[in-house]
Design a protein around this motif. Sequence first.
Motif, PDB file in Angstrom:
ATOM      1  N   LYS A1504       0.722  -1.092   0.154  1.00  0.00           N
ATOM      2  CA  LYS A1504       0.166  -0.121  -0.119  1.00  0.00           C
ATOM      3  C   LYS A1504       0.867   1.307  -0.097  1.00  0.00           C
ATOM      4  O   LYS A1504       0.684   2.191  -0.526  1.00  0.00           O
ATOM      5  CB  LYS A1504      -0.946   0.073   1.222  1.00  0.00           C
ATOM      6  CG  LYS A1504      -2.081  -1.028   1.248  1.00  0.00           C
ATOM      7  CD  LYS A1504      -2.813  -0.985   2.466  1.00  0.00           C
ATOM      8  CE  LYS A1504      -4.242  -1.702   2.353  1.00  0.00           C
ATOM      9  NZ  LYS A1504      -4.909  -1.746   3.329  1.00  0.00           N
ATOM     10  N   THR A1505       1.860   1.132   0.708  1.00  0.00           N
ATOM     11  CA  THR A1505       2.763   2.431   0.948  1.00  0.00           C
ATOM     12  C   THR A1505       3.617   2.499  -0.250  1.00  0.00           C
ATOM     13  O   THR A1505       4.397   3.538  -0.364  1.00  0.00           O
ATOM     14  CB  THR A1505       3.465   2.347   1.995  1.00  0.00           C
ATOM     15  OG1 THR A1505       4.355   1.214   2.110  1.00  0.00           O
ATOM     16  CG2 THR A1505       2.778   2.443   3.459  1.00  0.00           C
ATOM     17  N   LYS A1506       4.062   1.565  -0.965  1.00  0.00           N
ATOM     18  CA  LYS A1506       4.987   1.391  -2.287  1.00  0.00           C
ATOM     19  C   LYS A1506       6.194   1.663  -1.929  1.00  0.00           C
ATOM     20  O   LYS A1506       7.140   2.112  -2.613  1.00  0.00           O
ATOM     21  CB  LYS A1506       4.361   2.487  -3.285  1.00  0.00           C
ATOM     22  CG  LYS A1506       3.057   2.269  -3.879  1.00  0.00           C
ATOM     23  CD  LYS A1506       2.680   2.979  -5.175  1.00  0.00           C
ATOM     24  CE  LYS A1506       1.452   2.325  -5.838  1.00  0.00           C
ATOM     25  NZ  LYS A1506       0.849   3.166  -6.726  1.00  0.00           N
ATOM     26  N   SER A1507       6.619   1.593  -0.469  1.00  0.00           N
ATOM     27  CA  SER A1507       8.073   1.841  -0.218  1.00  0.00           C
ATOM     28  C   SER A1507       8.909   0.952  -0.556  1.00  0.00           C
ATOM     29  O   SER A1507      10.056   1.243  -1.190  1.00  0.00           O
ATOM     30  CB  SER A1507       7.876   1.700   1.437  1.00  0.00           C
ATOM     31  OG  SER A1507       7.312   2.672   2.070  1.00  0.00           O
ATOM     32  N   LEU A1508       8.583  -0.418  -0.742  1.00  0.00           N
ATOM     33  CA  LEU A1508       9.180  -1.531  -1.538  1.00  0.00           C
ATOM     34  C   LEU A1508       9.770  -1.131  -2.929  1.00  0.00           C
ATOM     35  O   LEU A1508      10.964  -1.114  -3.342  1.00  0.00           O
ATOM     36  CB  LEU A1508       8.730  -2.829  -1.337  1.00  0.00           C
ATOM     37  CG  LEU A1508       9.699  -3.949  -1.922  1.00  0.00           C
ATOM     38  CD1 LEU A1508      10.923  -4.015  -0.653  1.00  0.00           C
ATOM     39  CD2 LEU A1508       9.083  -5.077  -2.209  1.00  0.00           C
ATOM     40  N   ASN A1509       8.740  -0.604  -3.785  1.00  0.00           N
ATOM     41  CA  ASN A1509       8.903  -0.237  -5.055  1.00  0.00           C
ATOM     42  C   ASN A1509      10.245   0.902  -5.260  1.00  0.00           C
ATOM     43  O   ASN A1509      11.068   0.869  -5.758  1.00  0.00           O
ATOM     44  CB  ASN A1509       7.813   0.256  -5.650  1.00  0.00           C
ATOM     45  CG  ASN A1509       6.844  -0.640  -5.870  1.00  0.00           C
ATOM     46  OD1 ASN A1509       6.917  -1.729  -5.545  1.00  0.00           O
ATOM     47  ND2 ASN A1509       5.740  -0.591  -6.639  1.00  0.00           N
ATOM     48  N   LYS A1510       9.889   1.838  -4.172  1.00  0.00           N
ATOM     49  CA  LYS A1510      10.830   2.940  -4.230  1.00  0.00           C
ATOM     50  C   LYS A1510      12.300   2.326  -3.852  1.00  0.00           C
ATOM     51  O   LYS A1510      13.346   2.711  -4.441  1.00  0.00           O
ATOM     52  CB  LYS A1510      10.457   4.055  -3.372  1.00  0.00           C
ATOM     53  CG  LYS A1510       9.352   4.985  -3.496  1.00  0.00           C
ATOM     54  CD  LYS A1510       9.056   5.899  -2.449  1.00  0.00           C
ATOM     55  CE  LYS A1510       7.567   6.371  -2.731  1.00  0.00           C
ATOM     56  NZ  LYS A1510       7.319   7.273  -1.445  1.00  0.00           N
TER      57      LYS A1510
END
Length: 1765
Positions: A1504-1510
Motif C-alpha cells: 500500500k505504501t509503495k515503499s518497496l517499489n521505491k
Amino acid sequence: MGGKNKQRTKGNLRPSNSGRAAELLAKEQGTVPGFIGFGTSQSDLGYVPAIQGAEEIDSLVDSDFRMVLRKLSKKDVTTKLKAMQEFGTMCAERDTEVVKGVLPYWPRIFCKISLDHDRRVREATQQAFEKLILKVKKHLAPYLKSLMGYWLMAQCDTYTPAACAAKDAFEAAFPPSKQPEAIAFCKDEIASVLHDHLLKETPDTLSDPQTVPEEEREAKFYRVITCSLLALKKLLCLLPDNELDSLEEKFKFLLSHNKFWKYGKHSIPQIRSAYFELVSALCQRIPWLMKDEASKVSPSVLLSIDDSDPVVCPALWEAVLYTLTTIEDCWTHVNAKKSVFPKLSAVVREGGRGLATVIYPYLLPFISKLPQSITDPKLDFFKNFLTSLVTGLSTERIKASFSECSAIVAAFFECLRFIMQQNLGEEEMEQMLVNDQLIPFVDAVLKEPRLQNGQLFHHLAETLSSWESKADMERGDKMAHNLEKVLLNFWERLSEVCMEKINEPEADNTSVLGVSSLLEVLQKPKSALKSNKKKVGKVRFADEISESNKKNEKGVSSEGENSEGSELVTEPLTQDLSDLISPLRKKPLEDLVCRLAKMSINYITEQTSEQHLKFLSTLLSTFSSSQVFKVLLGDEKQSIGKGKTLEIAKLAQKNPAVQFLYQKLLGWLNEDQKKDAGFLVDILYSALRCCDSNMERKDVLDDLTEVELKWDSLLQVIEKSCSSSDKHALVSLWLKGDILGEKLVNLADHLCNMGLESTVSSESYFSERWTLLSLVLSQHIENDYLIGEVYVERIIVKLHETLSRTKTLSEAENSRSSVSRVCDVACNYFSSAKGRLLMPSSEDLLLTLFQLCAQSKERTHLPDSLICKLKNTWLSGVNFLVHQVDSTYKQSSFLRLSAVWLKNQVQSSSLDVRSLQVLLSAVDDFLNKLLESKDTDLLGVCIGSVMPNDSEWGQMRQSLPMQWLHRPLLEGRLSLNHECFQTEYKEEDIKTLPSHLCTSALLSKMMLVALKKEVVLENNELVKIIAELLYSLQWCEELDNPPAFLTEFCEMLQRMNITYRHLCALGDTSGLLKLIFSRSKANGTLWSLIIIKLVFSGSITSEDVKHHYRNSEDSFFPLTEGNLHTIQSLCPFLLKEEKKKFIAECIPALLAWPKDDLYYIDGGFGYFAIFNSSLQTKSIDDEELLHGILEVIMSWKKNFEDIFLFSCNLSEASPETLGINIEIIRFLSLFLKYRSSPLEESEWDFIMCSMLAWLETTSESRALYFDPLVQLFACVSCDLACDLSVVFDSATLDTVCDLPQNLISEWKEFFSQGIHSLLLPLLMTVIGNKDPSETSFQNALLRPMCETLTYISKDQLLSHKLLGRSVASQKTNFPEHLQTLLDTLAPLLLFRARPVQIAAYHMLYKLMPELPQYDQDNLKSYGDEEEEPALSPPAVLMSLLSTQEDLLENVLGGISVGQIVTIKPLSEDFCYVLGYLLTWKLILTFFKAASSQLRALYSMYLRKTKSLNKLLYHLFRLMPENPTFGESVLEFSNKDPKTFFTEELRLSIRETAALPYQIPHLACSVYHMTLKDLPAMVRLWWNSSEKRIFNIVDRFTSKYVSNVLSFQEISSVQTSTQLFNGMTVKARATTREVMATYTIEDIVIELIIQLPSNYPLGSITVESGKRVGVAVQQWRNWMLQLSTYLTHQNGSIMEGLALWKNNVDKRFEGVEDCMICFSVIHGFNYSLPKKACRTCKKKFHSACLYKWFTSSNKSTCPLCRETFF
C-alpha cells in the motif's frame, strides 16, 4: 577492350603484364624481329632485340639493364616512367664498366623517348641521361653525333623542367668553354636532324596513326617543330664564327624552302614565336644570306607587325628591328603606307592591346630606322603617329594599368624629343609638336587623375630640362635660338591651360590637384628629378646610330619608372635650389605662380572658395617667397590688429608673409565651418618659412598661442611639426617655450577635473584636447620631448592626481570620470618613451596604476572596462622600464616601491580570496614583463625585496590560529601536555586570509614564474618559500571543517598551479628536507606533520628521512617538544633497531623517576609518548619489557595515586596530569592489542577497574568538552573500553583458557554493564550537541564509543535507563520501555556520523527478532473483518523511512534506473543512503522473524505504501554494474568469482579501508535480503515495471543473484530439520529441483518443484510425479494451489510446502474449499473459509468475497446468487 575487369581467358592464371612480356622476349632463342619505331634517322643503332641474338646481348649488356631497356620500349606511360627512373638509379649505383655496356643502345632509345608525348617521361629521361653522363664521362664521345640533335631540341623543350634537366645534363657533359666546340663537332648531324623535322616530318610520321590519337599526334608534331626552330637558333648562337661558312649551304637550302617561311603565319603561337626568334638570329649571324632572301623576309616579318599574341610579340618586334637594320631595302618588298603603317597605327591606337610594356619601348628605335622617303610628308606622318599614341593612352585598360600607362607616356616623350631633335628649326613641325601634341596631352592628363600617376610630369620636366640645357650650353647658336622659341611657346600655352583650369568658381578638384602637382614637379631642378627615378636605360639621340648600338636598341625604355616617383616631397624652394633652375624656366614659372596665386586669392576673398584655398596652400608650400605673399596682399594697407607688441608690428611691416598671416590667415583659421583646416596650417608654415630667424617665428607663434589660435589649430600645428623635421625646425623654439608649456599644463588640469563635473560639451570637444595632451607627452624628436621637460612632468603629476582620486569615488562616478582618457594618454606616453629614464612623477604614476590593477574591484570601485585599460597602461610602462639597458632596479623607484607595497599587502592580513587572486594575477603579469629585461638579476632582486626575514615569518606563523591542533592530537599523531589555544578562531570574526597564507602564496607564485625561466636565486630562497607554502597548506589541511574561504583559497592555489609538486618539479629542493627537519626539531608541531605528509605523498622517500635522523641521532635527548614531535613523526619510517635504541634510553630513567618528573616532556609524559608511538608501529616485541612497564604503572598507582584521574571531575586537573593520564591510557590500549602472553589476574583487575574509573571521569566531565585535552582524555578512555570489549567479545574456547577464572563472568555481570550504562547516556549527550566546530572531537569520540556500544547485549539494552521519547499518536503493541528504546535509537540512523548510524543499527538489529512476537499476540484484532487487512512494521521505523525517502529523492531522484551513482564516502549523501539502507535491513530482519500470517499483513502494508517499489528503484541506481568483490577477478579465474552477493557484509566502525565499496555492498546485501524474504512482492514489482527496467533487473538478477539464492534455497531444503507428518522433501542441487511426496492412507502424491534461471523473478513451475488415488480435477487443483502458494507467499520453498500440506490436510479433515479460489487456506493471508451464505450455507474466504463483490459490482452469493447478508 583491355581492362582490369575484363573476363580472363580460361586457363590463363596470370593477368597480362608488359614487364612479363619483356621477360619472355629475353628468354627466346635466336633473333627476334622487333618494331624499330617511327624515327627518320635509320643510321642509328637499333633497339636491342631487333639486331642481336640473345647470346650476343648477354655478352654485352648486364641482365638488369637489358630488362630495363626492354621496359623502355613499352607504350604504357607509367611503365616507361618507372623504367627510366630505375635506369637512372642503376646508372648512379652500378660500376662504370657495366654502365658502359649500355652506351651502344642508348642513342636510339634516347632519340625516340626524348620526344615522348608525356612530359614526365621526357623530364625523367634527361635526369637519367645526366646520371649516365656523370658515370661514363668521356666514353660518351663516340655516340655524340647521333645524340646531339635531339639533345639540343630537348634543351628547347616547351616543358621547362624537362628543358632545365637537359641543360643540366649538357653542362655536366661540357663546361661552358667547351660547349661551342662540342656543337661544332656535331654541326652537320644537328642541322640534318633539325632540317628533317622542319621540312619532312608530319604528325603521322612522328607517331603511329594506328595507336596514337590525332590530338596527341598533332600536339607532339607542334612541339617538335617549336623545339627544332629554337634548337636551330641555339645552334646559330653557340656555333663559333669560323664554323658558320660550312653550314651556309644547309641554311640556303632551308631558306629557299617555302615550308620554312610558312611558319611565320602558323596558327600555333609558340611556333610563330620560335620562328621570329630564329629570324632574329639569322639576321644577326648570317646577314648576307638574309639579304639574298629579302623578298621573303620583309613581308614575313613586317606584315606581321600587328600580331598581338603575348607569346609572339617580344620575338616579333626583335625580328622587326633586326630586319630593318639588316635589310636596307626591306621597304621595297612591302607597301609601308598601305600594309605596314595602318597595322602599326591600329595597334598603337588600341594601347598595344594589352602589350604596351612590350611593344612601346621598340617604337623609338622603329621610327628612328624609317627612311625619309617612307615618312613623307613627315609632318602628317609624325602628327598621326603621336596622335595615335595619345589616343592609345585614353583607353580604359591603359588608365587602369600603371605599368602600361608609364610605358606609353615614356614612349610619347622619347618619340617627341627625337622628332623635335630631327626637325628643329622647322616652325611648322615645332608648332605641331608643342601646340597640337604636347599641350593637349598635358591638358588631357590634368583632367584624368589616373594618368597623373604615370610619371608624365616628370617626363615633361625632363624633356624641358634637356631643351633648356642644350639652349644654355650653345647660347647664340641657331639651335639654341630655336629651342628658346619652342620653350617660350610652351610656357605661354601651358600658362593658358593652367589659368583656364583655375579660373573657375567651382574649379574641378582633379584639375586643381593636377596643376599643383605639375607646378611642383616643374620647379624642381634637374638633379632633384634624377633622384626621383630608378636607374633605367637612357635614350641618347645621334644623327647616326652606330652599327654596334643597333643591336641593343630594343632594350631602351623608361618603363622601369615606379609609382614612388609620384609621391611628391614637399620641400621648400630654397635659394640654392632656385639657382639651379634654368633662367629659361625660372621667370615664366614664377610669373605663372604669381598669376595663379592672385587669381586664387580673388576667388577666396570674393566667394570664400575652399577649393582655391586648398590650391593656394599647395602652391605656397612649394613657392613660399615674399614675392608671392606680396601678390597675395595686393595693394591693401590694413593693420595687423590692436594690442600687438612692437616686435610683432615691426615684423609684420617688414615681412609680407607675417602681414598676410595676421590679416588673412588668422581669420580663416578661426572660422568654425572649416572642419579640415590642415591646409590652412600648411599656409601658416609657408608664412613662417619666410621669416628670417627662428626667434622671429617663436615671437609670432607665442603671440598666436596666447590669444588667437584655437585648440584644434594648435593641435594641427604641433601634429604637422611632428610629421616633418623641416617643419619642426621652424617651430622648435616655440614648442620648448614657456607660453605653450603653461597653456598645456592648464589644459591638463582642466581636463582631469572636467570628468568629475557633468559633461556638457560634446565628446569631440574633449577628444581633440586629450589628443593634444597625448601628442605632446608621447611624441619625441631626436630622443627629446616635444615640449619642455618641466612641463611634461607637471602634466604627469596632474594625471597621477586623477588616478589617486578613484578610490574615493563610486563605480558610477569612476566610469564617468576622465580615468579612461588618462589611461590612453599614459599608455601612449609609456609606449613612446625611448632611451631615457622615466622622471619621478612618471614612476609614481606607474606605481598607482599597478596598485589599482592589483586590488579587487571592491576596493578600487572601478568598472571592468577601466581595469582592463589600466592593466594595459601599466604593462606598457613596465615594458619600457625593463628594456632599459642600465641597471634598472637601482635607478627605478617604481620597482623598489612596488615590491615594498606587495610585501605590506600580503602581511597586513586584509586580503580575502578574491583580492589575493587579483593580486597574484597582477604579479604574474608584472614578473613575466620583468623576465624580458636584459638584467637577469631583476626578478631575483624583486623576490628578495618581497621575502620576509626569519623573524617576520615566525610572527606570521604564530598569528595562525591554533585550532589545527585538534585533529593531530585526537588522532594520536602528536602529544601535548600544556594548553596552547590562546587564539580563538571563529569563522564569523575572520573573513580575510591570514598573512602567512597570502605571503607564502604570493612568493610561491613569484617563484614559479622565476623557475619557468630558469632564473637563478640566491640565499636558498626557493627552499624557504616551499617550506612556508607547505606549512600553510598543512595548516589548512589539519583544520576541522575549514571555513569556505579557506577551501576556496586551496582551490585557487590548485587552479594557479601553486602546488608543492609543481615547484619541486621546476627547482632543486635538495635542501628542503634538511630545513624542515631542523625546524621540526626546533619547534615540532606542523613541521613534524609535514615530514609525514611528504613521505606519504611520495615526494621524499623514507630513506631520506632515515638519513637525516642518523645524522642527528644523538641530539634528540633531553627531550623537547620539537624532538618529541619529530620522533613521533619519524616512528613509522625508522628501523626496529633504531627505535629500540631510544627506548633503551627511556627505560632506566622511567624506573627511577620521582613523582614530579612524571609530568614533564623530558620525563614520564614524553617517554610514554615515545613508547606509544613505537608500539603503534609494532616495534616493541619484548613481552617482558611491556609487562615491566605495566608493573611500573601499577606501582605508581600504589605510590602516587593522585596522578591517576579516577572517578573525578576534571575541572581542577592540570594539563600536565591530563597529559600523563592520556599516555598511560594509550599505553594500556596498545598493550592489549599487541600482547602475546597471558596477563595475571591483578593486571586484568588493574586494567578493567582503571578503565571503568576513567570512563566515570569522562562521564562526569562532559561540561568541559570544549577543552582539547579533556576531549582527548574522553577519546582514549572510550578507546580503552572499546579494546577491552573486543578482547572479551572475540574470546574463543582456546583463548578463554588463558584468562583467569571468573573473569568473563565478572566482565559480563559488572564491567560490561558499567560501560554501557555510562556510554549510552553519554552518546545521547554528545550527539545532542550540534556545535560544528567540534566535529573532529565528535568523530574521535564517537568512533570508540559507538564501537563499544555495538557489543552491548540484548538484555543490557532492554534494561536501559533512557528517558522516554515516545512519538504522539503512534499506535503500538510494544511495552513502553521497548517503545522508548526504539524511539531513542531509530532517529540515530539519520545522524550525520557513520559510527552513530552503524551503532544504532547493531543495537536495533538485536531487538528486531523480539518485536514480531508482540504483534503475534494481538493478531486476533486483525481478523477477517477487514477486506484487505494490513499491519505496519514498527511505526518508528516506517516514519523514519518516510523521511529518508524524501531525502533520497533529492539525492537520486533525477537519475534514471540502471544508471549507477557513485556516492562520495562520508559525504552528507553517504549518510542519507547509509541510513536508508540500514533501516531497510532492519525492516527485512523484522519481517523474516515474523510468522507467515504476520508477513502477509506486513507485506500488504508495504504494498500500500509503495515503499518497496521505491527501494528497488534506488537499489538499481546504487548497485554496481559488476558487483565483484575486491581482487577476486584476478584470484579466481576458473572458480566462481566472489561478488557482493556471495560475501557477507561486515559493518565495522573501525575499518574504513572498504568505505568506497560500503554503499554498493550494502545495496547488494539489501537486494539479496529483499529477494530472499519478499520474493513475491519483488516479482510483482518486476512484472509491472516498464520494459527497459524489466530487462535491466532480469539481466542483473540472473547473472549475479539467482545462482546464489537457488543454491541457498536448495541447501536450506537439504539441511532442513523441519519434519512433516506424512510428507518427505528432497532436493537436487544440480538440476535445481525440490521433490515433495505426500502420503495419506492409500493416496500418494508426488510433486516436483523446478526453480527458474532467474529465480525468484520467474515463475516456479510445479510438475506432477506419481499420483495414486486422486481424481484428475482434484490433482490439478492441488498443483495449482502449490504453484499459487510458491508464487504469492513471501517465504521459502519449505514454508510454501508446509502451507500447501496444511491445505490438503484440512481438505482431508473435511473442511470444504472456498468456491471462489478452490482452496481451503487462502493463498495470501492464510485464513480458512469463514464467511457462510445464509441460503446455501457455503463458506468463503473474506478476501475472496471482497474481491468478488468489487469486481462484479453485485452483493450476491457466487453459488446461489441470493443476496449475501
